[in-house]
Design a protein around this motif. Structure first.
Motif, short mmCIF file in Angstrom:
data_model
loop_
_atom_site.label_atom_id
_atom_site.label_comp_id
_atom_site.label_asym_id
_atom_site.label_seq_id
_atom_site.Cartn_x
_atom_site.Cartn_y
_atom_site.Cartn_z
N GLY A 100 26.84 36.95 35.22
CA GLY A 100 27.53 38.21 35.41
C GLY A 100 28.44 38.52 34.25
N ASP A 101 28.86 39.78 34.17
CA ASP A 101 29.81 40.17 33.13
C ASP A 101 31.08 39.34 33.24
N ASP A 102 31.69 39.07 32.12
CA ASP A 102 32.91 38.25 32.11
C ASP A 102 34.11 39.11 32.49
N THR A 103 34.06 39.65 33.71
CA THR A 103 35.16 40.43 34.26
C THR A 103 35.56 39.81 35.59
N PRO A 104 36.81 39.93 35.98
CA PRO A 104 37.24 39.34 37.24
C PRO A 104 36.45 39.86 38.44
N VAL A 105 36.12 41.16 38.46
CA VAL A 105 35.43 41.73 39.61
C VAL A 105 34.04 41.13 39.77
N MET A 106 33.25 41.15 38.68
CA MET A 106 31.89 40.64 38.81
C MET A 106 31.87 39.13 39.03
#
Length: 217
Positions: free
Chosen positions: A83-89
């Motif tokens: 997944g994208d390296d974002t907290p949400v994903m």
């Protein structure tokens, strides 16, 4: 990488499926889970004292939980699947990896009860399995409202791999998937991925039905 594998295990299939999608080479070592009970043998317990499958061995590293194995294979061979390296994903992916264990504990137990005569509280397993499928259906409806075809975002991730096998094998445990059209749409999206591979027992009967148009929760 060596995968200690049982061809009819949904959790082993998760690893084989991801490896195919990311073109990672696996050396499959068949485990006579049923009827031989090889996973309880002294030799196997030296590899995994818990006596569970799958087990992944890569050099000196041994991993015995499907979520950890999926994460490792993705990190080594297909980082996009994390997944994208974002907290949400990342949070969504982690949540669905954990949810995969709930599917195993409900739908998975119902399936082994019906197919392999393993002891279980079958009514409780089926009740929990239905609740889990309803939760999955609702989450996929919400995802589609966001414009996403997959659980964690607009592209497939480990979240989808963690949930797909048990959801598709629910009928083996006496749990119908017919009431969940959004799950059916989601599985079609996964089946359309390049290098998707089948598992014995996951059939295409649902694909012979008309394209789902409604949603349910």
């Amino acid at each position: 990488m060596i995968l200690f594998d049982y061809v009819l295990s949904p959790d082993c299939y998760k690893v084989r499926l991801l490896a195919s999608l990311v073109q990672a080479r696996l050396d499959l070592r068949a485990v006579d889970f049923h009827p031989g009970g090889e996973h309880r043998s002294a030799a196997f317990l030296q590899i995994n004292p818990a006596g569970t499958i799958p087990v992944l061995q890569d050099g000196d590293l041994i991993l015995t939980e499907s979520a950890a194995i999926l994460t490792y294979v993705a990190a080594c061979h297909g980082p996009d699947w994390l997944g994208d390296d974002t907290p949400v994903m990342r949070g969504r992916v982690a949540q669905w990896l954990a949810f995969g264990h709930r599917l195993s504990a409900s739908i998975g137990k119902a399936r082994t009860h019906d197919m392999l005569q393993k002891p279980a509280d079958i009514d409780a397993c089926r009740k929990a399995g239905v609740a889990a499928l309803r939760e999955l259906e609702a989450a996929l409806i919400e995802a589609r409202l966001r414009g996403d075809a997959f659980l964690a975002g607009n592209r497939p991730t480990l979240a989808d791999i963690a949930c797909f096998p048990h959801a598709m094998l629910a009928p083996d445990g006496g749990i119908s998937t017919d009431p969940y059209p959004t799950i059916r749409l989601w599985t079609r999206s996964l089946r359309a991925l390049p290098r998707f591979i089948e598992m014995p027992g996951i059939h295409r009967l649902h694909e012979l039905k008309p394209e789902p148009t409604g949603t349910s929760a």
